[in-house]
Design an enzyme around this catalytic site. Structure first.
Site, mmCIF file in Angstrom:
data_model
loop_
_atom_site.group_PDB
_atom_site.id
_atom_site.type_symbol
_atom_site.label_atom_id
_atom_site.label_comp_id
_atom_site.label_asym_id
_atom_site.label_seq_id
_atom_site.Cartn_x
_atom_site.Cartn_y
_atom_site.Cartn_z
ATOM 1 N N HIS A 62 0.836 -1.211 0.000
ATOM 2 C CA HIS A 62 0.000 0.000 0.000
ATOM 3 C C HIS A 62 0.866 1.255 0.000
ATOM 4 C CE1 HIS A 62 1.065 -0.189 4.211
ATOM 5 N NE2 HIS A 62 0.566 1.016 4.390
ATOM 6 N N ARG A 63 2.114 1.099 0.421
ATOM 7 C CA ARG A 63 3.112 2.163 0.320
ATOM 8 C C ARG A 63 4.366 1.519 -0.256
ATOM 9 N NH1 ARG A 63 -0.302 5.477 1.241
ATOM 10 N NH2 ARG A 63 -0.680 6.606 3.159
ATOM 11 N N LYS A 67 9.817 -2.206 3.202
ATOM 12 C CA LYS A 67 11.012 -1.944 4.018
ATOM 13 C C LYS A 67 11.066 -2.919 5.176
ATOM 14 C CE LYS A 67 14.317 1.117 5.108
ATOM 15 N NZ LYS A 67 15.227 -0.031 5.312
ATOM 16 N N LYS A 91 4.236 -1.327 12.054
ATOM 17 C CA LYS A 91 5.241 -0.491 12.729
ATOM 18 C C LYS A 91 5.429 0.824 11.955
ATOM 19 C CE LYS A 91 8.585 -3.107 14.137
ATOM 20 N NZ LYS A 91 9.840 -3.888 14.185
ATOM 21 N N ASP A 96 4.381 6.779 11.313
ATOM 22 C CA ASP A 96 4.122 7.644 10.170
ATOM 23 C C ASP A 96 5.288 7.648 9.177
ATOM 24 O OD1 ASP A 96 2.695 9.331 8.608
ATOM 25 O OD2 ASP A 96 3.185 11.161 9.720
ATOM 26 N N LYS A 103 10.503 -8.231 5.190
ATOM 27 C CA LYS A 103 11.557 -8.804 6.055
ATOM 28 C C LYS A 103 12.277 -9.889 5.286
ATOM 29 C CE LYS A 103 12.944 -8.249 10.350
ATOM 30 N NZ LYS A 103 12.867 -6.976 11.069
ATOM 31 N N SER A 357 15.949 4.894 9.450
ATOM 32 C CA SER A 357 16.180 4.343 8.104
ATOM 33 C C SER A 357 15.451 5.201 7.061
ATOM 34 C CB SER A 357 15.653 2.914 8.011
ATOM 35 O OG SER A 357 16.618 2.005 8.479
ATOM 36 N N LYS A 363 17.671 11.044 2.614
ATOM 37 C CA LYS A 363 18.977 11.687 2.395
ATOM 38 C C LYS A 363 19.628 11.118 1.127
ATOM 39 C CE LYS A 363 23.574 11.713 4.448
ATOM 40 N NZ LYS A 363 24.366 11.614 5.661
ATOM 41 N N SER A 369 23.041 16.099 2.576
ATOM 42 C CA SER A 369 22.827 15.820 4.005
ATOM 43 C C SER A 369 21.850 16.849 4.573
ATOM 44 C CB SER A 369 24.151 15.847 4.757
ATOM 45 O OG SER A 369 24.661 17.154 4.747
HETATM 46 P P1 NAD Z 1 22.050 -8.472 17.286
HETATM 47 O O1 NAD Z 1 22.413 -9.645 16.476
HETATM 48 O O2 NAD Z 1 22.849 -7.226 17.141
HETATM 49 O O3 NAD Z 1 22.038 -8.843 18.839
HETATM 50 C C1 NAD Z 1 21.358 -9.915 19.400
HETATM 51 C C2 NAD Z 1 21.999 -10.229 20.745
HETATM 52 O O4 NAD Z 1 21.217 -11.226 21.408
HETATM 53 C C3 NAD Z 1 23.429 -10.779 20.608
HETATM 54 O O5 NAD Z 1 24.258 -10.125 21.537
HETATM 55 C C4 NAD Z 1 23.254 -12.260 20.946
HETATM 56 O O6 NAD Z 1 24.413 -12.850 21.495
HETATM 57 C C5 NAD Z 1 22.106 -12.194 21.946
HETATM 58 N N1 NAD Z 1 21.419 -13.486 22.098
HETATM 59 C C6 NAD Z 1 21.245 -14.472 21.186
HETATM 60 N N2 NAD Z 1 20.543 -15.492 21.713
HETATM 61 C C7 NAD Z 1 20.276 -15.147 22.991
HETATM 62 C C8 NAD Z 1 19.613 -15.790 24.062
HETATM 63 N N3 NAD Z 1 19.057 -16.993 23.908
HETATM 64 N N4 NAD Z 1 19.526 -15.144 25.243
HETATM 65 C C9 NAD Z 1 20.079 -13.922 25.422
HETATM 66 N N5 NAD Z 1 20.734 -13.265 24.437
HETATM 67 C C10 NAD Z 1 20.832 -13.870 23.240
HETATM 68 O O7 NAD Z 1 20.504 -8.215 16.946
HETATM 69 P P2 NAD Z 1 19.698 -6.852 17.097
HETATM 70 O O8 NAD Z 1 19.779 -6.119 15.806
HETATM 71 O O9 NAD Z 1 20.067 -6.190 18.362
HETATM 72 O O10 NAD Z 1 18.201 -7.421 17.181
HETATM 73 C C11 NAD Z 1 17.642 -7.882 18.397
HETATM 74 C C12 NAD Z 1 16.126 -7.904 18.275
HETATM 75 O O11 NAD Z 1 15.659 -6.584 17.947
HETATM 76 C C13 NAD Z 1 15.574 -8.811 17.163
HETATM 77 O O12 NAD Z 1 14.325 -9.317 17.598
HETATM 78 C C14 NAD Z 1 15.357 -7.855 16.011
HETATM 79 O O13 NAD Z 1 14.382 -8.327 15.104
HETATM 80 C C15 NAD Z 1 14.876 -6.632 16.765
HETATM 81 N N6 NAD Z 1 15.016 -5.376 16.015
HETATM 82 C C16 NAD Z 1 16.238 -4.959 15.573
HETATM 83 C C17 NAD Z 1 16.323 -3.730 14.906
HETATM 84 C C18 NAD Z 1 17.656 -3.155 14.474
HETATM 85 O O14 NAD Z 1 17.680 -1.976 14.030
HETATM 86 N N7 NAD Z 1 18.762 -3.864 14.575
HETATM 87 C C19 NAD Z 1 15.170 -2.969 14.657
HETATM 88 C C20 NAD Z 1 13.941 -3.440 15.134
HETATM 89 C C21 NAD Z 1 13.887 -4.640 15.815
#
Ligand code: NAD
Length: 465
Positions: A62-63, A67, A91, A96, A103, A357, A363, A369
Site C-alpha cells: 500500500h506504500r 522496508k 510499525k 508515520d 523482512k 532508516s 537523504k 545531508s
Molecule cells: P544483534 O544480532 O545485534 O544482537 C542480538 C543479541 O542477542 C546478541 O548479543 C546475541 O548474542 C544475543 N542473544 C542471542 N541469543 C540469545 C539468548 N538466547 N539469550 C540472550 N541473548 C541472546 O541483533 P539486534 O539487531 O540487536 O536485534 C535484536 C532484536 O531486535 C531482534 O528481535 C530484532 O528483530 C529486533 N530489532 C532490531 C532492529 C535493528 O535496528 N537492529 C530494529 C527493530 C527490531
C-alpha cells in the site's frame, strides 16, 4: 508450536474486533502479499559448495518501497519472515513512515562463520533479490536485523550498485549503511535510542497501568541481549539514571541488585564471545532465568518467544519493554496482563530503527545531508536573535557562549530530535486511542491504530474494490 506469524494473526484479530471496517478489507490488510524463497550455492572456506536457504517477504504494497531488515540466523523460516514483515507494515504506520512492510532472512549462523563466507553469501543474496525485483530504492529496501550490521549493508549497497550502474539512487537500495557509504549518523543506535524514548514516554503516562514514577532515576533494569538494540538501549537508560541490574546473553545471565558495569560486560562479550565467566553478581547458566529476577523494567532485546506460558508467572517486573520483535507469546501476554504488568509493544517500541532508516533513505534520494541546507540558515537566525538581544539589553553574550548559541543543528542533532519527537507523538496517539476506545492494553491500541490507517490507504488508493 505457534509460529511468529500465528502470534501476529492473534494480536491482529484481537485488535480488529474493535474496528468497524469491512472484515474483508481487514483480511486483505492482514495477509502477506509475497514470500520469495531462494536456495543458492555458495563456496565455503573449505572449498565445498553449500546450498543456502533464504527468504524475503513483502507483506503489503500500500506504500512503496517495502522496508524491513534482513536477519541471519539458523532459525529463519518462511513463517518467521512473514510474521516479521507483517509487523513492519504496522510499525511503519505507527511512526508515520510511508513504507510497506518487508523482512528477509538467511539461514546461516554468522557468529560461527568467517567474514569472507558471510560476504560471499550476502553478495549472492543480492544477485537473487535483484534478479527477482526484490530490492531497489523504489521497490524494497533492506536494513540490519538480528545477526547483520552496517558491514552487511555495505556489501548489499556495493553489489546492488554494481548490478545497477545506471540507477542514480543506488545508495537508497538499503539503509543502515556505514557513514562512509552514505549512511546517516544515528542509525546504528536508533532502535535502542527509540526503546529508551518509548520507556520514558510510558513511565510518564499515568494511564499506562503501572505504578512506577515518571523518569528513570534509580529504576532497576534487566536487559536480554547485548547486541545492537540491547546495548544501545541499556547504555541510554543507564546514562539517564537507570541501574542495569541484570544482563542475559546467549551463554549465561548476570544479576546484581546493586548494579552491573554494563560497558565492561559489553566489552567482555565482544572479546570472549559470551559473558558467562565475567566476574560479577549472580551467574545463571540458564540465561532465561535472569528474566525472572526482580526489576522495574525488563527489556527483552534478543529473540522472539522468550516470555511464554512457561515463565510468564515468574516475571517480576513493572514494565516489559519489547525491544525485540515478538518476545512475548499471546498466551504469556494474557497472563502478564492479568498480573497487572504493563507491556510496551514491539510494534511501537522498536520502531526507532525504521524511523531513522526513513531519514537515511530520504537523504540518499535527495543526495544532500540534512545539515548542509539547514545549518547556515539556523546560524544566521541565531546570530540575529543574539544581536537583537545585545542591542536591547546593552550587554554582550560572552564569546564562548555566543559561539555555542549561534551554532545551528548538526545532522546528528536533527536525527536525534526527529526520532525523539516521532516516538513521543506515536506514543501519545496509541495511549489516547486506548483511552478513547476503552481498549485493554497498549498492544491492542497499537494494532488498532495502525491497521485502520493501513486499511484507509487501501481504500484511498483503490486497492480494495
Ligand atoms: P544483534 O544480532 O545485534 O544482537 C542480538 C543479541 O542477542 C546478541 O548479543 C546475541 O548474542 C544475543 N542473544 C542471542 N541469543 C540469545 C539468548 N538466547 N539469550 C540472550 N541473548 C541472546 O541483533 P539486534 O539487531 O540487536 O536485534 C535484536 C532484536 O531486535 C531482534 O528481535 C530484532 O528483530 C529486533 N530489532 C532490531 C532492529 C535493528 O535496528 N537492529 C530494529 C527493530 C527490531
Amino acid at each position: 508450536m505457534a509460529t511468529l506469524y500465528d502470534d501476529f494473526t492473534e494480536y491482529f484479530e484481537a485488535a480488529a474486533q474493535y474496528s468497524e471496517l469491512n472484515p474483508r478489507l481487514l483480511e486483505q490488510v492482514k495477509t502477506c502479499n509475497n514470500v520469495y524463497q531462494m536456495s543458492f550455492p555458495v563456496e565455503n572456506d573449505d572449498g565445498e559448495i553449500e546450498v543456502i536457504e533464504a527468504y524475503r517477504a513483502q507483506h503489503s504494497h500500500h506504500r512503496l518501497p517495502t522496508k524491513g531488515g534482513i536477519r541471519y540466523s539458523t532459525m529463519v523460516d518462511a513463517d518467521e519472515v512473514r510474521g516479521l514483515a507483517a509487523l513492519m507494515t504496522f510499525k511503519c504506520a505507527i511512526v508515520d513512515v510511508p513504507f510497506g512492510g518487508a523482512k528477509g532472512g538467511v539461514c546461516i549462523d554468522p557468529y560461527q562463520r568467517s567474514p569472507e563466507f558471510v560476504e560471499r553469501v550476502t553478495r549472492r543474496l543480492v544477485i537473487e533479490l535483484n534478479r527477482h525485483q526484490f530490492i531497489g530504492p523504489a521497490i524494497d529496501v533492506p536494513a540490519p536485523d538480528y545477526g547483520t550490521s552496517a558491514r552487511e549493508m555495505a556489501w548489499i549497497a556495493d553489489t546492488y550498485r554494481t548490478l545497477n550502474p545506471h540507477d542514480i539512487n543506488h545508495f537508497a537500495c538499503v539503509t543502515g549503511k556505514p557513514l562512509s557509504l552514505h549512511g546517516i549518523p544515528g542509525r546504528r543506535e536508533a532502535t535502542g535510542l527509540g526503546v529508551f524514548h518509548g520507556i520514558i514516554n510510558c513511565l510518564a503516562d499515568a494511564r499506562a497501568g503501572h505504578d512506577l514514577s515518571p523518569g528513570l532515576d534509580g529504576k532497576r533494569v534487566i536487559v536480554q541481549g547485548l547486541g545492537n538494540v540491547g546495548y544501545h538501549a541499556a547504555r541510554e537508560l543507564s546514562d539517564h539514571g537507570a541501574r542495569i541490574v541484570g544482563i542475559a546473553e546467549h551463554d549465561a545471565g548476570l544479576y546484581d541488585p546493586n548494579g552491573l558495569d554494563m560497558e565492561a560486560i559489553a566489552r567482555h562479550r565482544w572479546e570472549h564471545g559470551g559473558i558467562g565467566n565475567f566476574p560479577a553478581g549472580q551467574v545463571f547458566a540458564n540465561s532465561l532465568e535472569t528474566l525472572e529476577q526482580s526489576c522495574d523494567i525488563l527489556v527483552p532485546a534478543a529473540l522472539e518467544h522468550q516470555i511464554t506460558v512457561d515463565n510468564a508467572d515468574r516475571i517480576r517486573a513493572g514494565i516489559i519493554a519489547e525491544a525485540a520483535n515478538a518476545p512475548t507469546t499471546p498466551d504469556a501476554d494474557r497472563i502478564l496482563r492479568e498480573r497487572g504488568i504493563t507491556l510496551i509493544p514491539d510494534l511501537y517500541l522498536n520502531a526507532g530503527g525504521v524511523t531513522v532508516s526513513y531519514f537515511e533513505w530520504i537523504k540518499n534520494l535527495s543526495h544532500v545531508s540534512f545539515d548542509r541546507m539547514l545549518t547556515g540558515t539556523a546560524d544566521m537566525q541565531n546570530r540575529r536573535i543574539l544581536d537583537t538581544m545585545q542591542a536591547i539589553t546593552g550587554s554582550a553574550v560572552p564569546l564562548q557562549e555566543r559561539a555555542m548559541l549561534e551554532r545551528g543543528p548538526t545532522e546528528i542533532d536533527i536525527v536525534h530530535n526527529s526520532l525523539a519527537k516521532t516516538m513521543g507523538e506515536s506514543y501519545q496517539r496509541i495511549s489516547d486511542l486506548r483511552s478513547e476506545r476503552d481498549l485493554p492494553d497498549l498492544r491492542t491500541a497499537a494494532y488498532l491504530y495502525s491497521l485502520e490507517l493501513v486499511a484507509q490507504s487501501y481504500l484511498e488508493l483503490g486497492l480494495f474494490p
